[in-house]
Scaffold this active site. Structure first.
Site, PDB file in Angstrom:
ATOM      1  N   GLN A  35      54.616  16.764 -20.495  1.00  0.00           N
ATOM      2  CA  GLN A  35      55.214  17.393 -19.088  1.00  0.00           C
ATOM      3  C   GLN A  35      56.107  18.284 -19.834  1.00  0.00           C
ATOM      4  O   GLN A  35      56.807  17.328 -20.544  1.00  0.00           O
ATOM      5  CB  GLN A  35      55.640  17.093 -17.562  1.00  0.00           C
ATOM      6  CG  GLN A  35      54.507  17.367 -16.766  1.00  0.00           C
ATOM      7  CD  GLN A  35      53.422  18.632 -16.437  1.00  0.00           C
ATOM      8  OE1 GLN A  35      54.887  19.303 -15.138  1.00  0.00           O
ATOM      9  NE2 GLN A  35      53.307  19.622 -17.014  1.00  0.00           N
ATOM     10  N   ASP A  44      55.366  13.059 -17.868  1.00  0.00           N
ATOM     11  CA  ASP A  44      54.070  12.825 -17.807  1.00  0.00           C
ATOM     12  C   ASP A  44      52.495  14.061 -18.691  1.00  0.00           C
ATOM     13  O   ASP A  44      53.017  14.743 -18.975  1.00  0.00           O
ATOM     14  CB  ASP A  44      52.932  14.219 -15.879  1.00  0.00           C
ATOM     15  CG  ASP A  44      53.285  13.480 -14.573  1.00  0.00           C
ATOM     16  OD1 ASP A  44      55.031  12.828 -14.673  1.00  0.00           O
ATOM     17  OD2 ASP A  44      52.891  14.242 -13.949  1.00  0.00           O
ATOM     18  N   MET A  56      60.332  15.072 -21.424  1.00  0.00           N
ATOM     19  CA  MET A  56      59.134  14.599 -21.637  1.00  0.00           C
ATOM     20  C   MET A  56      59.319  14.417 -20.310  1.00  0.00           C
ATOM     21  O   MET A  56      59.824  13.155 -19.797  1.00  0.00           O
ATOM     22  CB  MET A  56      58.587  13.997 -23.005  1.00  0.00           C
ATOM     23  CG  MET A  56      57.297  13.463 -22.714  1.00  0.00           C
ATOM     24  SD  MET A  56      57.150  11.923 -24.123  1.00  0.00           S
ATOM     25  CE  MET A  56      56.041  12.916 -25.323  1.00  0.00           C
ATOM     26  N   TRP A  69      61.003   8.277 -12.557  1.00  0.00           N
ATOM     27  CA  TRP A  69      62.099   9.133 -12.107  1.00  0.00           C
ATOM     28  C   TRP A  69      63.498   8.080 -11.515  1.00  0.00           C
ATOM     29  O   TRP A  69      63.370   7.748 -11.294  1.00  0.00           O
ATOM     30  CB  TRP A  69      61.122  10.318 -11.109  1.00  0.00           C
ATOM     31  CG  TRP A  69      59.984  10.402 -11.841  1.00  0.00           C
ATOM     32  CD1 TRP A  69      58.845  10.136 -11.549  1.00  0.00           C
ATOM     33  CD2 TRP A  69      60.317  11.427 -12.701  1.00  0.00           C
ATOM     34  NE1 TRP A  69      58.354  12.138 -11.595  1.00  0.00           N
ATOM     35  CE2 TRP A  69      59.072  12.516 -12.126  1.00  0.00           C
ATOM     36  CE3 TRP A  69      61.190  12.646 -12.467  1.00  0.00           C
ATOM     37  CZ2 TRP A  69      58.639  13.492 -12.899  1.00  0.00           C
ATOM     38  CZ3 TRP A  69      60.353  13.982 -13.283  1.00  0.00           C
ATOM     39  CH2 TRP A  69      59.943  14.428 -13.760  1.00  0.00           C
TER      40      TRP A  69
END
Ligand SMILES: *[C@@H]1O[C@H](CO)[C@@H](O)[C@H](O)[C@H]1NC(C)=O
Ligand SMILES: *[C@@H]1O[C@H](CO)[C@@H](O)[C@H](O)[C@H]1NC(C)=O
Ligand SMILES: *[C@@H]1O[C@H](CO)[C@@H](O)[C@H](O)[C@H]1NC(C)=O
Ligand SMILES: *[C@@H]1O[C@H](CO)[C@@H](O)[C@H](O)[C@H]1NC(C)=O
Ligand SMILES: *[C@@H]1O[C@H](CO)[C@@H](O)[C@H](O)[C@H]1NC(C)=O
Length: 481
Positions: free
Chosen positions: A58, A42, A40, A304
């Site tokens: 996402q 955004d 998973m 990230w």
């Protein structure tokens, strides 16, 4: 028809099989939304439809180790805590979205959910290396999503390859869309505003915001809304350099408050960019209005390039607690956990004064903690497991609050001074900590990966006038093991 039915059955089968098999409970959140399996990132399409919250995200159903080719995962909830996973809403199955059904938003009108997203196509080793176009999909029942046949609805190839994350709203008889953009050959982040009368044909109206050269090369996930009589431009810039305690994460999320004129379509900032959260893991926010008119924000509770160990557990990523946003008179955002958190509040594990080294064992590694302490004394609370400790501390001389989760780059710190008493509200889940200071003027959202049972301890030289610890009940389907 048969093909469609078979495909649907296979999807449904995989959905339950994959979710049952691979996912381990040790870091799986008890009350935050996480994917049933896979990756998973955004939040997308956050909205209220038929009195229920819908949150898309996402999603890579193939693997929990990398973002892969983005799909839209989907969940719904009556209260933002009890989530039901729904079938994947969108697959990368069109020529214009074949390497990613990227982020976007929802607009509800005429009992229809309109979903706006970015179709991404990569061209490895070429220039430009990708093309991003905006697309529309819709759902009548809030479960089955159909892509619009005339897609893409907006090609802005003059705007360079990075243009994405449409957030759409309606004002008067006009629809508005903000898009994140990287301009000048991937050096200048900005937010563009488009308008439309029919949701499918869009015209560029203005540049809402733009980096002055120091504010990053790309502005992602823009959101733009009215709050407390002003307008808030909330976005996630990439490419900010750390400055003291600021901008310590790989990418940031923050906001600018200003005035907006619907006639000229111009946004006039009244503030500088301010980070919305000060922890390690808070990115790609999205907001919606609830049925009472409150502005609710969620963020991807991750960052990230962290390679957190939940990736080895068959899932990766989760959402933050949903929070109300308020604007202060000096144009700062306050965040407060939504009121529905009372739906998961369980029994009291502790209540009373607390002395140095008071230890309280948590139940199921999940709790809400409230601390009231003196304003003119240092205070520290430790969150401990067998192999790690997170410290949350207040230094009254410096007027700073610090979260230190240990390890490499463990410290996040910011200025904060309590008004009358030190007041913290802290939410612990199986692999996360969220700290709300005072009225929510400062928050920290950081992941941590404990081994075994978690307990909390009041620091060596600290005491609390009031310490309250509640168990928080499970509200999502946590895997068995
Ligand atoms: C689940 O495990 C199977 C078999 O080990 C593997 O093929 C699959 O990729 C895994 N799925 C996820 C989502 O990690
Ligand atoms: C919703 O219905 C109204 C009235 O029929 C219409 O004017 C409007 O265009 C519709 N909205 C959309 C998005 O189709
Ligand atoms: C942008 O940068 C790429 C390589 O980084 C270069 O090949 C290209 O010519 C540049 N384009 C412009 C318009 O400057
Ligand atoms: C604690 O253990 C977990 C699981 O083995 C590991 O991922 C994490 O890095 C460890 N933390 C520390 C501080 O050693
Ligand atoms: C963790 O707590 C549970 C009860 O909440 C208990 O059954 C279990 O033995 C504890 N584990 C450890 C390693 O202390």
């Amino acid at each position: 028809m048969l093909v469609i039915v078979t495909k649907f059955l296979l999807i449904a089968l995989c959905f339950y099989r994959c979710s049952a098999n691979n996912v381990s409970a040790r870091y799986y959140p008890r009350y935050h939304l996480a994917p049933p399996y896979g990756w998973m990132n955004d939040p997308n399409g956050f909205c209220v439809f038929n009195n229920e919250f819908h949150l898309f995200y996402q999603f890579n159903p193939e693997s929990s180790q990398d973002p892969g080719i983005a799909h839209w995962g989907h969940a719904r909830s009556a209260d933002l805590f009890h989530w039901e996973h729904l079938p994947i809403a969108m697959y990368p199955d069109r020529s214009f979205d074949k390497t990613g059904v990227f982020s976007g938003s929802a607009l509800i009108e005429n009992r229809t959910m309109y979903l706006f997203y970015t179709g991404n196509v990569n061209f490895p080793n070429q220039y430009p290396e990708r093309v991003q176009r905006q697309a529309l999909a819709f759902s009548k029942d809030g479960v089955h999503v159909e892509k619009y046949e005339g897609n893409p609805i907006l090609k802005a190839e003059n705007r360079q390859p990075h243009i994405r994350d449409p957030k759409v709203w309606k004002h008067g008889n006009t629809y508005y869309m903000v898009l994140g953009n990287s301009y000048n050959n991937h050096t200048v982040g900005r937010v563009l505003l488009y308008t439309s009368k029919d949701l499918v044909s869009w015209t560029e109206a203005s540049i809402l915001g733009e980096s002055d050269g120091s504010m990053g090369y790309m502005w992602e996930c823009p959101d733009f809304f009215e709050l407390g009589g002003k307008f808030v431009l909330l976005f996630s810039p990439q490419g900010l350099e750390p400055r003291g305690d600021k901008y310590r994460n790989l990418y940031q999320t923050g906001y600018i408050v200003g005035n907006f004129d619907y006639e000229s379509k111009l946004f006039t900032p009244l503030t500088e960019f301010m980070e919305l959260d000060h922890g390690h893991d808070f990115y790609a926010t999205q907001t919606t209005l609830d049925t009472r008119g409150n502005r609710v924000v969620v963020a991807w509770f991750d960052m990230w390039e962290q390679n957190y160990p939940d990736q080895q557990d068959g899932f990766n990523g989760q959402m933050t607690l949903p929070r109300y946003l308020y604007l202060t008179r000096d144009f700062r955002l306050l965040q407060k956990p939504v009121r529905q958190v009372s739906n998961i509040r369980g029994r009291k594990l502790y209540s009373g004064r607390a002395k140095p080294n008071n230890v309280i064992k948590l139940d199921d590694n999940s709790a809400e903690i409230r601390v009231v302490a003196a304003r003119l004394k240092n205070f520290e609370l430790l969150i401990e497991s067998e192999n790690n400790t997170v410290s949350i501390s207040y230094d009254y001389r410096k007027g700073k609050v610090t979260l230190d989760r240990g390890g490499n780059d463990g410290v996040r710190r910011t200025n904060w001074r309590p008004s009358l008493k030190l007041y913290w509200q802290i939410f612990i889940d199986a692999s996360s900590i969220e700290v709300f200071c005072g009225n929510g003027e400062v928050t920290f959202s950081s992941r941590f990966f404990p081994t075994g049972n978690v307990s909390i301890r009041v620091g060596d030289d600290s005491q609390a006038d009031e310490l309250t610890v509640f168990k928080l009940k499970r509200s999502v389907d946590v895997p068995d093991q």
